[in-house]
Design a protein around this motif. Structure first.
Motif, PDB file in Angstrom:
ATOM      1  N   GLU A 133      31.650  81.826 -86.680  1.00 51.48           N
ATOM      2  CA  GLU A 133      32.752  80.887 -86.718  1.00 51.48           C
ATOM      3  C   GLU A 133      32.375  79.776 -87.688  1.00 51.48           C
ATOM      4  O   GLU A 133      31.196  79.421 -87.799  1.00 51.48           O
ATOM      5  CB  GLU A 133      32.996  80.313 -85.321  1.00 51.48           C
ATOM      6  N   HIS A 134      33.365  79.229 -88.412  1.00 56.56           N
ATOM      7  CA  HIS A 134      33.093  78.180 -89.380  1.00 56.56           C
ATOM      8  C   HIS A 134      34.304  77.249 -89.438  1.00 56.56           C
ATOM      9  O   HIS A 134      35.425  77.727 -89.620  1.00 56.56           O
ATOM     10  CB  HIS A 134      32.835  78.805 -90.763  1.00 56.56           C
ATOM     11  N   ASN A 135      34.113  75.965 -89.275  1.00 52.22           N
ATOM     12  CA  ASN A 135      35.219  74.999 -89.360  1.00 52.22           C
ATOM     13  C   ASN A 135      36.427  75.407 -88.515  1.00 52.22           C
ATOM     14  O   ASN A 135      37.567  75.224 -88.932  1.00 52.22           O
ATOM     15  CB  ASN A 135      35.679  74.840 -90.823  1.00 52.22           C
ATOM     16  N   GLY A 136      36.183  76.001 -87.345  1.00 49.30           N
ATOM     17  CA  GLY A 136      37.278  76.348 -86.447  1.00 49.30           C
ATOM     18  C   GLY A 136      37.966  77.664 -86.725  1.00 49.30           C
ATOM     19  O   GLY A 136      38.955  77.990 -86.079  1.00 49.30           O
ATOM     20  N   HIS A 188      36.531  84.454 -94.694  1.00 52.40           N
ATOM     21  CA  HIS A 188      36.756  83.297 -93.813  1.00 52.40           C
ATOM     22  C   HIS A 188      38.224  83.211 -93.436  1.00 52.40           C
ATOM     23  O   HIS A 188      39.091  83.235 -94.313  1.00 52.40           O
ATOM     24  CB  HIS A 188      36.325  82.001 -94.499  1.00 52.40           C
ATOM     25  N   GLY A 189      38.481  83.056 -92.132  1.00 53.70           N
ATOM     26  CA  GLY A 189      39.839  82.901 -91.634  1.00 53.70           C
ATOM     27  C   GLY A 189      40.432  84.229 -91.201  1.00 53.70           C
ATOM     28  O   GLY A 189      39.897  85.306 -91.517  1.00 53.70           O
ATOM     29  N   THR A 190      41.540  84.141 -90.465  1.00 50.05           N
ATOM     30  CA  THR A 190      42.199  85.349 -89.971  1.00 50.05           C
ATOM     31  C   THR A 190      43.685  85.339 -90.343  1.00 50.05           C
ATOM     32  O   THR A 190      44.149  86.222 -91.046  1.00 50.05           O
ATOM     33  CB  THR A 190      42.012  85.473 -88.450  1.00 50.05           C
ATOM     34  N   HIS A 191      44.427  84.343 -89.906  1.00 46.44           N
ATOM     35  CA  HIS A 191      45.828  84.262 -90.347  1.00 46.44           C
ATOM     36  C   HIS A 191      45.896  83.987 -91.855  1.00 46.44           C
ATOM     37  O   HIS A 191      46.652  84.620 -92.582  1.00 46.44           O
ATOM     38  CB  HIS A 191      46.585  83.164 -89.588  1.00 46.44           C
ATOM     39  N   VAL A 192      45.098  83.041 -92.308  1.00 41.96           N
ATOM     40  CA  VAL A 192      44.876  82.823 -93.744  1.00 41.96           C
ATOM     41  C   VAL A 192      43.432  83.226 -94.006  1.00 41.96           C
ATOM     42  O   VAL A 192      42.500  82.543 -93.581  1.00 41.96           O
ATOM     43  CB  VAL A 192      45.098  81.363 -94.158  1.00 41.96           C
TER      44      VAL A 192
END
Ligand code: SF4
Ligand code: F3S
Ligand code: ZN
Length: 103
Positions: free
Chosen positions: A15-18, A34-38
């Motif tokens: 996890e990174h920055n939420g 990094h990220g899932t939705h974006v």
């Protein structure tokens, strides 16, 4: 280009920055998505910056990635929850490093 099926083809390793990080990760050369939705494929990002300039709701923030072969900083989807699914970032990235799951 970023794999649009990355949530099936990769493992959530950190996890990174939420937001989530999808491996494999082997710093500093291999940084994953990094990220899932974006989602930004850090291993493709060349720090062009168009996504930061064009996102109307400032989803992206620079993070330093010294030692990565493509670029020394990456566009991190730090405010992914603010995304309004306009798809501008997907259109402007010259290396197709971004996937937005507009559902
Ligand atoms: Fe920003 Fe639009 Fe990309 Fe969402 S789809 S991160 S709102 S540019
Ligand atoms: Fe990187 Fe593409 Fe943005 S190269 S900085 S994700 S426009
Ligand atoms: Zn991140």
């Amino acid at each position: 280009a970023i794999d649009p099926q990355f949530t099936e083809n990769r493992e959530n390793v950190d996890e990174h920055n939420g937001h989530e990080v999808w491996g494999p990760v082997d710093e500093p050369e291999e940084l994953g998505i990094h990220g899932t939705h974006v989602a930004v494929d850090f291993d493709l990002c060349i720090a062009d910056g168009a996504c930061l300039e064009d996102c109307p709701v400032d989803v992206f923030e620079w993070v330093d990635t010294p030692g990565h072969p493509e670029s020394e900083r990456k566009a991190d989807p730090a405010n992914e929850a603010q995304c309004i699914d306009c798809m501008l970032c997907v259109d402007v990235c010259p290396v197709d490093a971004i996937d937005v799951d507009a559902g």
